[in-house]
Design a protein around this motif. Structure first.
Motif, PDB file in Angstrom:
ATOM      1  N   GLU A   1      35.777  62.297  34.831  1.00 26.44           N
ATOM      2  CA  GLU A   1      36.444  62.062  36.257  1.00 26.44           C
ATOM      3  C   GLU A   1      35.454  61.783  37.508  1.00 26.44           C
ATOM      4  N   PRO A   2      34.495  63.040  37.255  1.00 31.44           N
ATOM      5  CA  PRO A   2      33.377  63.091  38.494  1.00 31.44           C
ATOM      6  C   PRO A   2      32.651  61.683  38.444  1.00 31.44           C
ATOM      7  N   ILE A   3      32.321  61.009  37.111  1.00 28.80           N
ATOM      8  CA  ILE A   3      31.660  59.588  37.076  1.00 28.80           C
ATOM      9  C   ILE A   3      32.283  58.676  37.733  1.00 28.80           C
ATOM     10  N   PHE A   4      33.746  58.459  37.451  1.00 26.15           N
ATOM     11  CA  PHE A   4      34.340  57.599  37.786  1.00 26.15           C
ATOM     12  C   PHE A   4      34.748  57.518  39.669  1.00 26.15           C
ATOM     13  N   GLU A   5      34.989  59.140  39.774  1.00 24.13           N
ATOM     14  CA  GLU A   5      35.290  59.206  41.428  1.00 24.13           C
ATOM     15  C   GLU A   5      34.120  58.459  42.254  1.00 24.13           C
ATOM     16  N   ALA A   6      33.042  58.749  41.669  1.00 24.04           N
ATOM     17  CA  ALA A   6      31.660  58.435  42.461  1.00 24.04           C
ATOM     18  C   ALA A   6      32.066  56.757  42.987  1.00 24.04           C
ATOM     19  N   ASP A   7      32.503  56.010  42.124  1.00 25.25           N
ATOM     20  CA  ASP A   7      32.599  54.380  42.427  1.00 25.25           C
ATOM     21  C   ASP A   7      33.840  54.197  43.124  1.00 25.25           C
ATOM     22  N   LEU A   8      34.832  55.130  43.488  1.00 25.51           N
ATOM     23  CA  LEU A   8      36.227  54.881  43.949  1.00 25.51           C
ATOM     24  C   LEU A   8      35.886  54.751  45.576  1.00 25.51           C
ATOM     25  N   GLU A   9      36.726  53.741  46.039  1.00 17.69           N
ATOM     26  CA  GLU A   9      36.588  53.693  47.618  1.00 17.69           C
ATOM     27  C   GLU A   9      37.280  55.099  48.226  1.00 17.69           C
ATOM     28  N   ASP A  10      36.931  55.449  49.375  1.00 19.56           N
ATOM     29  CA  ASP A  10      37.487  56.482  49.947  1.00 19.56           C
ATOM     30  C   ASP A  10      38.843  56.313  50.284  1.00 19.56           C
ATOM     31  N   SER A  11      39.276  55.093  50.540  1.00 19.69           N
ATOM     32  CA  SER A  11      40.658  54.559  51.034  1.00 19.69           C
ATOM     33  C   SER A  11      41.678  54.890  49.782  1.00 19.69           C
ATOM     34  N   ALA A  12      41.243  54.991  48.799  1.00 21.23           N
ATOM     35  CA  ALA A  12      42.072  54.841  47.584  1.00 21.23           C
ATOM     36  C   ALA A  12      42.740  56.443  47.321  1.00 21.23           C
ATOM     37  N   TYR A  13      44.056  56.374  46.974  1.00 20.41           N
ATOM     38  CA  TYR A  13      44.529  57.627  47.026  1.00 20.41           C
ATOM     39  C   TYR A  13      45.351  57.873  45.614  1.00 20.41           C
ATOM     40  N   GLY A  14      45.757  56.890  44.921  1.00 18.97           N
ATOM     41  CA  GLY A  14      46.455  56.791  43.791  1.00 18.97           C
ATOM     42  C   GLY A  14      45.611  57.524  42.537  1.00 18.97           C
ATOM     43  N   TYR A  15      46.298  58.495  42.013  1.00 18.45           N
ATOM     44  CA  TYR A  15      45.833  59.223  40.673  1.00 18.45           C
ATOM     45  C   TYR A  15      44.300  59.789  40.818  1.00 18.45           C
ATOM     46  N   ARG A  16      44.185  60.357  42.033  1.00 15.42           N
ATOM     47  CA  ARG A  16      42.890  60.868  42.425  1.00 15.42           C
ATOM     48  C   ARG A  16      43.033  62.501  42.545  1.00 15.42           C
ATOM     49  N   PRO A  17      41.956  63.447  42.206  1.00 12.70           N
ATOM     50  CA  PRO A  17      42.055  64.658  42.459  1.00 12.70           C
ATOM     51  C   PRO A  17      42.122  65.100  43.924  1.00 12.70           C
ATOM     52  N   LYS A  18      43.078  66.111  44.343  1.00 12.67           N
ATOM     53  CA  LYS A  18      43.235  66.610  45.761  1.00 12.67           C
ATOM     54  C   LYS A  18      43.548  65.319  46.573  1.00 12.67           C
ATOM     55  N   ARG A  19      44.266  64.386  46.084  1.00 10.54           N
ATOM     56  CA  ARG A  19      44.767  63.413  46.843  1.00 10.54           C
ATOM     57  C   ARG A  19      46.192  63.057  46.761  1.00 10.54           C
ATOM     58  N   SER A  20      47.169  62.784  47.361  1.00 12.17           N
ATOM     59  CA  SER A  20      48.524  62.695  47.169  1.00 12.17           C
ATOM     60  C   SER A  20      49.054  61.451  47.783  1.00 12.17           C
ATOM     61  N   ALA A  21      50.273  61.268  47.625  1.00  9.70           N
ATOM     62  CA  ALA A  21      51.209  60.156  48.343  1.00  9.70           C
ATOM     63  C   ALA A  21      51.302  60.747  49.881  1.00  9.70           C
ATOM     64  N   VAL A  22      51.193  61.911  50.072  1.00  9.20           N
ATOM     65  CA  VAL A  22      51.409  62.359  51.514  1.00  9.20           C
ATOM     66  C   VAL A  22      50.135  62.333  52.209  1.00  9.20           C
ATOM     67  N   ASP A  23      49.102  62.530  51.614  1.00 10.99           N
ATOM     68  CA  ASP A  23      47.741  62.245  52.230  1.00 10.99           C
ATOM     69  C   ASP A  23      47.717  60.840  52.694  1.00 10.99           C
ATOM     70  N   ALA A  24      48.073  59.703  51.419  1.00 12.77           N
ATOM     71  CA  ALA A  24      47.890  58.443  52.184  1.00 12.77           C
ATOM     72  C   ALA A  24      48.940  58.013  53.212  1.00 12.77           C
ATOM     73  N   ILE A  25      49.972  58.555  53.477  1.00  9.63           N
ATOM     74  CA  ILE A  25      50.756  58.440  54.392  1.00  9.63           C
ATOM     75  C   ILE A  25      50.158  58.958  55.672  1.00  9.63           C
ATOM     76  N   GLY A  26      49.673  60.182  55.517  1.00  9.08           N
ATOM     77  CA  GLY A  26      49.089  60.775  56.913  1.00  9.08           C
ATOM     78  C   GLY A  26      47.771  59.789  57.373  1.00  9.08           C
ATOM     79  N   LYS A  27      47.013  59.283  56.325  1.00  4.99           N
ATOM     80  CA  LYS A  27      46.037  58.513  56.817  1.00  4.99           C
ATOM     81  C   LYS A  27      46.415  57.192  57.337  1.00  4.99           C
ATOM     82  N   THR A  28      47.641  56.538  56.596  1.00  2.00           N
ATOM     83  CA  THR A  28      48.186  55.453  57.175  1.00  2.00           C
ATOM     84  C   THR A  28      48.600  55.552  58.574  1.00  2.00           C
TER      85      THR A  28
END
Length: 186
Positions: A127-154
């Protein structure tokens, strides 16, 4: 053998090193990770994480209680031996149908506890290796991120004047995975 669900410092240090290497050198390929998945501390933490989710037994019908009765340490040692000797093979997934809120059913796959622990150990390392490549704006199936976080950002972006939102639900897209071009990429 009770442990905290918080990631132990030794594992967190490994994860941080993997993340930093992947972030600093995006083209770097990690060739020696299997030995890390087999580490006793990683397997023990993977057990605790899988145990905290409880869940039903897989096709082997072995429950968490069964493993605890016979000894978790010995069970983890046997799993580690199978992993290090590369004789480990995942079991078939037990398939059950569960009702969908809008009617109908969907299939649910239940892996054996052994496979859940092995998968969780792999996740802890990969997971830490793949996390390094993901965009900061991606929320799905990420550690310490949720749909609620995505809604808040939106919500914050809308208040800043942005008006376009892109939301993609791929849940039905992968139902046809046997001939899906994406499967060949994964």
């Amino acid at each position: 053998m009770a442990m905290s669900l918080e990631t132990p410092d030794k594992i967190r240090t490994l994860q941080r090193k993997l993340y930093c290497k992947a972030k600093a050198e995006p083209a770097f390929r990690f060739y020696l990770l299997y030995d890390k998945i087999c580490r006793p501390d990683i397997l023990a933490h993977a057990w605790e994480l899988a145990r905290s989710n409880d869940g039903a037994p897989g096709v082997d019908r072995v429950s968490f209680a069964d493993i605890e009765r016979s000894g978790v340490d010995q069970w983890l040692a046997a799993l580690r031996e199978d992993l290090t000797s590369m004789s480990y093979r995942p079991a078939p997934v037990r398939r059950v149908m569960i009702p969908k809120p809008g009617g109908g059913e969907r299939p649910l796959g239940i892996p054996t506890i052994r496979d859940r622990v092995a998968q969780t150990a792999a996740k802890l390392v990969l997971e830490p290796i793949f996390e390094a490549d993901l965009e900061d704006s991606a929320y799905g199936y990420r550690p310490k991120r949720s749909a609620v976080d995505a809604i808040g950002k939106t919500n914050r972006l809308i208040r800043q004047g942005f008006t376009d939102v892109v939301d993609a639900d791929l849940s039905r897209y992968l139902d046809t995975a046997s001939y899906c071009p994406l499967v060949h990429e994964v």
